[in-house]
Design an enzyme around this catalytic site. Structure first.
Site, PDB file in Angstrom:
ATOM      1  N   LYS A 104       9.562 -11.344 -26.093  1.00  0.00           N
ATOM      2  CA  LYS A 104       8.894 -12.519 -26.433  1.00  0.00           C
ATOM      3  C   LYS A 104       8.754 -12.689 -28.160  1.00  0.00           C
ATOM      4  O   LYS A 104       8.378 -11.611 -28.606  1.00  0.00           O
ATOM      5  CB  LYS A 104       7.650 -12.370 -25.678  1.00  0.00           C
ATOM      6  CG  LYS A 104       6.749 -14.084 -26.012  1.00  0.00           C
ATOM      7  CD  LYS A 104       5.326 -13.944 -25.175  1.00  0.00           C
ATOM      8  CE  LYS A 104       4.620 -15.126 -25.247  1.00  0.00           C
ATOM      9  NZ  LYS A 104       3.279 -14.971 -24.657  1.00  0.00           N
ATOM     10  N   HIS A 106       6.459 -14.700 -29.848  1.00  0.00           N
ATOM     11  CA  HIS A 106       5.552 -15.205 -30.124  1.00  0.00           C
ATOM     12  C   HIS A 106       4.346 -14.680 -29.391  1.00  0.00           C
ATOM     13  O   HIS A 106       4.570 -13.945 -28.284  1.00  0.00           O
ATOM     14  CB  HIS A 106       5.578 -16.918 -29.737  1.00  0.00           C
ATOM     15  CG  HIS A 106       5.665 -17.273 -28.366  1.00  0.00           C
ATOM     16  ND1 HIS A 106       6.952 -17.198 -27.829  1.00  0.00           N
ATOM     17  CD2 HIS A 106       4.988 -17.547 -27.513  1.00  0.00           C
ATOM     18  CE1 HIS A 106       6.684 -17.449 -26.556  1.00  0.00           C
ATOM     19  NE2 HIS A 106       5.567 -17.833 -26.280  1.00  0.00           N
TER      20      HIS A 106
END
Length: 225
Positions: A104, A106
């Site tokens: 991921k 973010h």
């Protein structure tokens, strides 16, 4: 030996349509007369029962550990259910975590969800099936990237007892030799074969199971095949 607990788990898988018989192809590309798909667990009762089977197995080994890890994707519900059952049944409140297939970029970022392993942690793996050991080889770099942790125990639903990448050695043997991981299975392919032979209606399936086992399975390994 086909114990009562093993019988119960085999029947549990069959009732949930997780253990199926027919013509299938495994992740390793082998044609097989039986298949185990833990993705077919779909109710609260099923996942609670599954978690208890795993928790009982983990507890009975008596192994010491600090956290549980479930490889994406099948290992995610398995590790969650097992961690919950360990607390409910035995009062063992252990942290758990799992990985994403893609990191991921973010929020908190990274590829791990849940507990953040730290140096010195002893981690156990909760997985579904070992066929050729491919998933384990993909999992270990993820764990090693967490830090200086140790991983010595792995718990699975079914040990297919099949030869891995090295002639004369099962995938479980290879996992133990390559990573020092001891694999514990709720049942093996031989347990499934014994259950089938003890129940009527599977006469046509038995020769197919025998032929498959003769072609791909070995007589013994570290998980009592």
């Amino acid at each position: 030996m086909l114990t009562e607990q093993k019988k119960q788990f085999i029947e549990f898988m069959m009732q949930a349509d997780v253990l199926r018989f027919g013509d299938f192809v495994t992740k390793s590309g082998r044609s097989t007369p039986y298949f185990v798909n833990t993705g077919n667990y779909r109710t609260g009762a099923q996942i609670a029962g599954l978690g208890r089977f795993y928790a009982d197995m983990v507890h009975e080994t008596g192994c010491s550990f600090d956290a549980l890890f479930g490889p994406a994707y099948k290992g995610i519900p398995l590790v969650t259910a097992c961690a919950g059952a360990l607390y409910t049944a035995y009062g063992e409140d252990k942290p758990y975590f799992f990985n994403r297939k893609e990191a991921k970029d973010h929020g908190e970022g990274g590829s791990l969800v849940g507990y953040k392993p730290k140096d010195g942690d002893r981690v156990i793996i909760i997985e579904d099936v070992i066929t050729a050991g491919t998933a384990v080889r993909e999992t270990m770099p993820v764990l090693k990237a967490c830090g200086d942790i140790s991983c010595r125990e792995m718990f699975i639903s079914v040990n297919r007892c099949e030869v891995g990448q090295t002639p004369g050695k099962t995938a479980v043997m290879e996992v133990q030799e390559a990573f020092g991981i001891r694999v514990h299975a709720l049942v093996t392919v031989r347990d499934i074969r014994a259950w089938l032979s003890a129940h009527g209606g599977y006469e046509a399936l038995l020769p197919k199971m025998d032929a498959y086992m003769k072609k791909y399975c070995l007589e013994g390994d570290a998980a009592e095949c």
